[in-house]
Scaffold this active site. Structure first.
Site, PDB file in Angstrom:
ATOM      1  N   LYS A   1       0.844  -1.202   0.000  1.00 30.15           N
ATOM      2  CA  LYS A   1       0.000   0.000   0.000  1.00 30.15           C
ATOM      3  C   LYS A   1       0.883   1.257   0.000  1.00 30.15           C
ATOM      4  O   LYS A   1       0.699   2.162  -0.783  1.00 30.15           O
ATOM      5  CB  LYS A   1      -0.920  -0.022   1.215  1.00 30.15           C
ATOM      6  CG  LYS A   1      -1.841   1.162   1.296  1.00 30.15           C
ATOM      7  CD  LYS A   1      -2.776   1.092   2.481  1.00 30.15           C
ATOM      8  CE  LYS A   1      -3.531   2.406   2.603  1.00 30.15           C
ATOM      9  NZ  LYS A   1      -4.415   2.464   3.759  1.00 30.15           N
TER      10      LYS A   1
ATOM     11  N   GLU B   1      10.770  -4.737   4.202  1.00 32.97           N
ATOM     12  CA  GLU B   1      10.840  -6.165   3.851  1.00 32.97           C
ATOM     13  C   GLU B   1      10.454  -6.370   2.383  1.00 32.97           C
ATOM     14  O   GLU B   1      11.125  -7.093   1.629  1.00 32.97           O
ATOM     15  CB  GLU B   1       9.881  -6.984   4.721  1.00 32.97           C
ATOM     16  CG  GLU B   1      10.274  -7.094   6.183  1.00 32.97           C
ATOM     17  CD  GLU B   1       9.628  -6.032   7.052  1.00 32.97           C
ATOM     18  OE1 GLU B   1       9.390  -4.902   6.565  1.00 32.97           O
ATOM     19  OE2 GLU B   1       9.368  -6.333   8.232  1.00 32.97           O
TER      20      GLU B   1
ATOM     21  N   GLY C   1      -4.906  -1.687   5.005  1.00 32.10           N
ATOM     22  CA  GLY C   1      -4.129  -2.833   4.523  1.00 32.10           C
ATOM     23  C   GLY C   1      -4.775  -4.173   4.828  1.00 32.10           C
ATOM     24  O   GLY C   1      -4.880  -5.061   3.972  1.00 32.10           O
ATOM     25  N   ARG C   2      -5.272  -4.348   6.052  1.00 28.53           N
ATOM     26  CA  ARG C   2      -5.838  -5.647   6.444  1.00 28.53           C
ATOM     27  C   ARG C   2      -7.253  -5.860   5.910  1.00 28.53           C
ATOM     28  O   ARG C   2      -7.845  -6.904   6.130  1.00 28.53           O
ATOM     29  CB  ARG C   2      -5.769  -5.814   7.965  1.00 28.53           C
ATOM     30  CG  ARG C   2      -6.304  -4.645   8.749  1.00 28.53           C
ATOM     31  CD  ARG C   2      -5.884  -4.709  10.218  1.00 28.53           C
ATOM     32  NE  ARG C   2      -6.281  -3.538  10.971  1.00 28.53           N
ATOM     33  CZ  ARG C   2      -5.568  -2.412  11.085  1.00 28.53           C
ATOM     34  NH1 ARG C   2      -4.415  -2.313  10.465  1.00 28.53           N
ATOM     35  NH2 ARG C   2      -6.005  -1.410  11.808  1.00 28.53           N
TER      36      ARG C   2
ATOM     37  N   GLU D   1      -4.428  -6.406  14.918  1.00 28.89           N
ATOM     38  CA  GLU D   1      -3.905  -5.106  14.491  1.00 28.89           C
ATOM     39  C   GLU D   1      -5.020  -4.060  14.562  1.00 28.89           C
ATOM     40  O   GLU D   1      -4.775  -2.882  14.796  1.00 28.89           O
ATOM     41  CB  GLU D   1      -3.322  -5.179  13.067  1.00 28.89           C
ATOM     42  CG  GLU D   1      -2.338  -4.060  12.779  1.00 28.89           C
ATOM     43  CD  GLU D   1      -1.602  -4.202  11.455  1.00 28.89           C
ATOM     44  OE1 GLU D   1      -2.234  -4.085  10.393  1.00 28.89           O
ATOM     45  OE2 GLU D   1      -0.369  -4.411  11.471  1.00 28.89           O
TER      46      GLU D   1
ATOM     47  N   HIS E   1      -4.388 -32.763  18.446  1.00 23.26           N
ATOM     48  CA  HIS E   1      -3.255 -33.595  18.859  1.00 23.26           C
ATOM     49  C   HIS E   1      -2.069 -32.752  19.287  1.00 23.26           C
ATOM     50  O   HIS E   1      -0.956 -33.259  19.416  1.00 23.26           O
ATOM     51  CB  HIS E   1      -2.867 -34.530  17.713  1.00 23.26           C
ATOM     52  CG  HIS E   1      -3.998 -35.419  17.301  1.00 23.26           C
ATOM     53  ND1 HIS E   1      -4.288 -36.593  17.947  1.00 23.26           N
ATOM     54  CD2 HIS E   1      -4.952 -35.262  16.360  1.00 23.26           C
ATOM     55  CE1 HIS E   1      -5.354 -37.142  17.395  1.00 23.26           C
ATOM     56  NE2 HIS E   1      -5.789 -36.349  16.430  1.00 23.26           N
TER      57      HIS E   1
ATOM     58  N   LYS F   1       9.771  -0.524  13.913  1.00 20.86           N
ATOM     59  CA  LYS F   1      10.380  -0.287  12.596  1.00 20.86           C
ATOM     60  C   LYS F   1      11.526   0.711  12.727  1.00 20.86           C
ATOM     61  O   LYS F   1      12.601   0.528  12.145  1.00 20.86           O
ATOM     62  CB  LYS F   1       9.340   0.291  11.621  1.00 20.86           C
ATOM     63  CG  LYS F   1       8.272  -0.695  11.181  1.00 20.86           C
ATOM     64  CD  LYS F   1       7.375  -0.029  10.134  1.00 20.86           C
ATOM     65  CE  LYS F   1       6.124  -0.849   9.894  1.00 20.86           C
ATOM     66  NZ  LYS F   1       5.138  -0.166   9.045  1.00 20.86           N
TER      67      LYS F   1
HETATM   68  O1  F6P Z   1       3.561  -2.638   9.702  1.00 21.89           O
HETATM   69  C1  F6P Z   1       2.196  -2.894   9.639  1.00 21.89           C
HETATM   70  C2  F6P Z   1       1.659  -2.660   8.269  1.00 21.89           C
HETATM   71  O2  F6P Z   1       1.596  -1.298   8.014  1.00 21.89           O
HETATM   72  C3  F6P Z   1       0.309  -3.314   8.071  1.00 21.89           C
HETATM   73  O3  F6P Z   1      -0.723  -2.564   8.573  1.00 21.89           O
HETATM   74  C4  F6P Z   1       0.290  -3.487   6.596  1.00 21.89           C
HETATM   75  O4  F6P Z   1      -0.689  -4.418   6.194  1.00 21.89           O
HETATM   76  C5  F6P Z   1       1.698  -3.968   6.350  1.00 21.89           C
HETATM   77  O5  F6P Z   1       2.479  -3.245   7.271  1.00 21.89           O
HETATM   78  C6  F6P Z   1       2.205  -3.796   4.962  1.00 21.89           C
HETATM   79  O6  F6P Z   1       2.161  -2.457   4.546  1.00 21.89           O
HETATM   80  P1  F6P Z   1       2.308  -2.060   3.035  1.00 21.89           P
HETATM   81  O7  F6P Z   1       1.189  -2.676   2.272  1.00 21.89           O
HETATM   82  O8  F6P Z   1       2.263  -0.566   2.995  1.00 21.89           O
HETATM   83  O9  F6P Z   1       3.632  -2.593   2.552  1.00 21.89           O
END
Ligand code: F6P
Length: 547
Positions: free
Chosen positions: A206, A212, A267-268, A353, A384, A512
């Site tokens: 987003k 990452e 995002g979620r 979240e 189990h 972060k």
């Molecule tokens: O660090 C949390 C977060 O901002 C989430 O809310 C989001 O889904 C995820 O990181 C990934 O963010 P992006 O889509 O901006 O890479």
């Protein structure tokens, strides 16, 4: 007024004390219509049984009274009239627009957002057609066979979960893979089995600033260039999904290869937007549309059903009942479906979240419990592994079972055994086994009295442990869409009840920032920061062992 200041909340507390002495077994004996009165059907596809919760038929009206006093009907109306708002990020909350039919209208800043949603869907459709027909080709002219989504959190969990859940529908598309972790093992082991000439990367973010994702995307780009040594190949093998066009262009992805969504999609809550592109690529655009349609049907249910029959509202109210009134600590989610393997992880982000917050919308610290820990895994495996604690541990964990009645796989006895196991767990949790029953059983086995007296306490099952069971006729794109939307709305209603902002996530920011500072320290550049003794000691140990 906050939740615990409402008179309905006080009434619920008193009600809980009055009926605490009753076991679930006694509830069923007292009211033989209990199952019928406490179960609900959605669209002929989902069946929700609340009768194994520690409630009776007066609890639900009291909970609905609480919902009224917390203005849940108004909050629902606001969600569908673009008045739901994420105040700390100053963003609208409009994810329901993503699954509205083209004829619907939802206005934001004076503009109907639905046409833009459908324009983007048309772009996704056209792209899927080019990929699936083989018209879109890789750098050496071969058609695309595999897709790697590079994203994390909401830009990974939703599409990954849905692609896995709809695996039986992956007959028209290309094979999906998902890389999220900054642990190189994730990217390396995924790429090890892929051919650069036939692999498409979907970089999903987003913000397009998540470290990452960008680090993995850069490494993936290099992997491609190592194979073909042609910058032009990037346009054939990389597309992006984001709200940030500039960052996508800066990264080197052709703007024509970008799919957009909007800052009013959290995002979620984003798998319904272009973030769902991997789903459409894997199972076909028509199935993606069915997923959206299933979610829209649940939206309509939330919007129109009276609170007493409104399934997401009832599930949210039960969380308040179990956690704020009865004091239980976490919530277990157990889909009895291997295909739903990723569903608990998806729900963890969605719910934790969203509702892991301790400041109210007006900026005051809450003095009541908000989002419980959500956890779980698939059945029957979890039986189990950790169900022992659910049955005989000292704490009570309210549980949600999700079962799918018809399986696409032709092993009828497996399906019966799977469902039998799910029902058995709910039954054992609710009704347990008394000392008398245990002793009688051991006696019938011929055990001597002294050994019976020694062993019986260990075999007693306390029971009276609440669960909800959701039955789904079949795991189809449509029912999955409805099920996911059910949990989205449960999360939203919980947030309204707790008076918190379910749509921000400030708690993830500090980590972060600290990681960036620590990265400098690890890379040998002094961040100039005085760490605490533990962090500094660990840094030193890492440096000593790093070869
Ligand atoms: O660090 C949390 C977060 O901002 C989430 O809310 C989001 O889904 C995820 O990181 C990934 O963010 P992006 O889509 O901006 O890479």
């Amino acid at each position: 007024m906050l939740l615990h200041q409402q008179s309905a909340f006080t009434a619920l507390k008193t009600h809980a004390q009055q009926q605490q002495a009753l076991t679930l077994k006694e509830h069923f004996t007292l009211n033989t219509k209990r199952f019928n009165e406490l179960s609900f059907v959605f669209n002929g596809d989902l069946f929700v049984d609340l009768s194994k919760q520690a409630i009776n038929t007066t609890t639900l009206p009291l909970l609905c009274e609480l919902a009224h006093s917390m203005q849940i009907p108004q909050a629902i109306k606001q969600l569908f009239t673009s008045n739901a708002f994420n105040p700390t990020e100053q963003r609208a909350v409009l994810h329901t627009a993503l699954r509205m039919p083209a004829s619907a209208e939802l206005y934001h800043n004076g503009e109907n957002v639905v046409p833009a949603v459908h324009a983007e869907l048309a772009k996704i459709h056209a792209f899927c057609q080019r990929i699936h027909s083989g018209e879109w080709r890789g750098f050496n002219g071969q058609p695309i066979t595999d897709m790697v989504n590079i994203g994390i959190g909401g830009s990974d969990l939703g599409p990954a979960m849905v692609c896995e859940a709809l695996m039986p529908y992956q007959d028209v598309g290309i094979k999906p893979h998902f890389v999220s972790n900054i642990d190189a093992a994730h990217l390396a082991t995924t790429l090890a089995n892929l051919d650069p000439a036939t692999t498409l990367f979907v970089v999903s973010s987003k913000s397009f600033s998540t470290d990452e994702t960008l680090s993995n995307a850069i490494a993936a780009k290099q992997w491609l260039l190592d194979a073909c040594d042609s910058q032009a190949a990037i346009a054939q093998h990389f597309v992006a999904v984001s709200t940030n066009s500039q960052a996508v262009a800066d990264f080197g992805i052709d703007p024509n290869n970008m799919f957009i969504f909007w800052d009013w999609v959290g995002g979620r809550f984003s798998l319904w937007s272009a973030i769902g592109l991997p789903i459409a690529l894997a199972v076909g655009f028509e199935r993606f549309e069915q997923l959206l349609a299933g979610a829209h049907e649940m939206d309509e249910h939330l919007r129109t059903a009276p609170l007493e029959q409104n399934i997401p509202v009832l599930l949210a109210l039960l969380t308040v009942w179990n956690h704020n009134i009865l004091g239980y600590g976490s919530e277990g989610i157990f889909p009895y479906s291997q295909l739903m393997h990723r569903f608990p992880a998806f729900l963890q982000q969605l719910n934790m979240e969203s509702n892991g917050k301790s400041i109210t919308l007006t900026g005051q610290p809450v003095d009541y419990v908000t989002g419980p820990i959500v956890w779980g895994d698939v059945g029957s495996n979890s039986q189990h592994a950790f169900f022992q604690l659910l049955h005989q541990g000292t704490g009570v964990v309210p549980v949600e079972f999700i079962g799918f009645i018809n399986s696409p796989y032709n092993y009828p006895s497996h399906s019966h055994k799977l469902l039998a196991n799910m029902l058995a767990q709910a039954e054992a949790l609710a009704f347990g086994k008394t000392a008398a029953a245990v002793e009688a059983e051991l006696r019938a086995e011929g055990m001597i009295e002294q050994r019976i007296a020694e062993l019986a306490p260990f075999k007693v099952m306390p029971g009276n442990r609440p669960s909800t069971t959701i039955l789904c006729k079949e795991l189809t794109p449509t029912t999955l869409g409805s099920l996911i939307a059910l949990y989205e709305h449960k999360t939203f209603i919980q947030g309204v009840l707790w008076q918190i902002n379910s749509f921000d996530q400030w708690g993830v920011e500090l980590g972060k920032k600290l990681a960036n500072r620590l990265l400098n320290d690890l890379s040998g550049q002094d961040s100039g920061y005085q760490h605490d003794a533990s962090t500094q000691g660990l840094l030193d140990q890492i440096k000593q062992w790093k070869n």
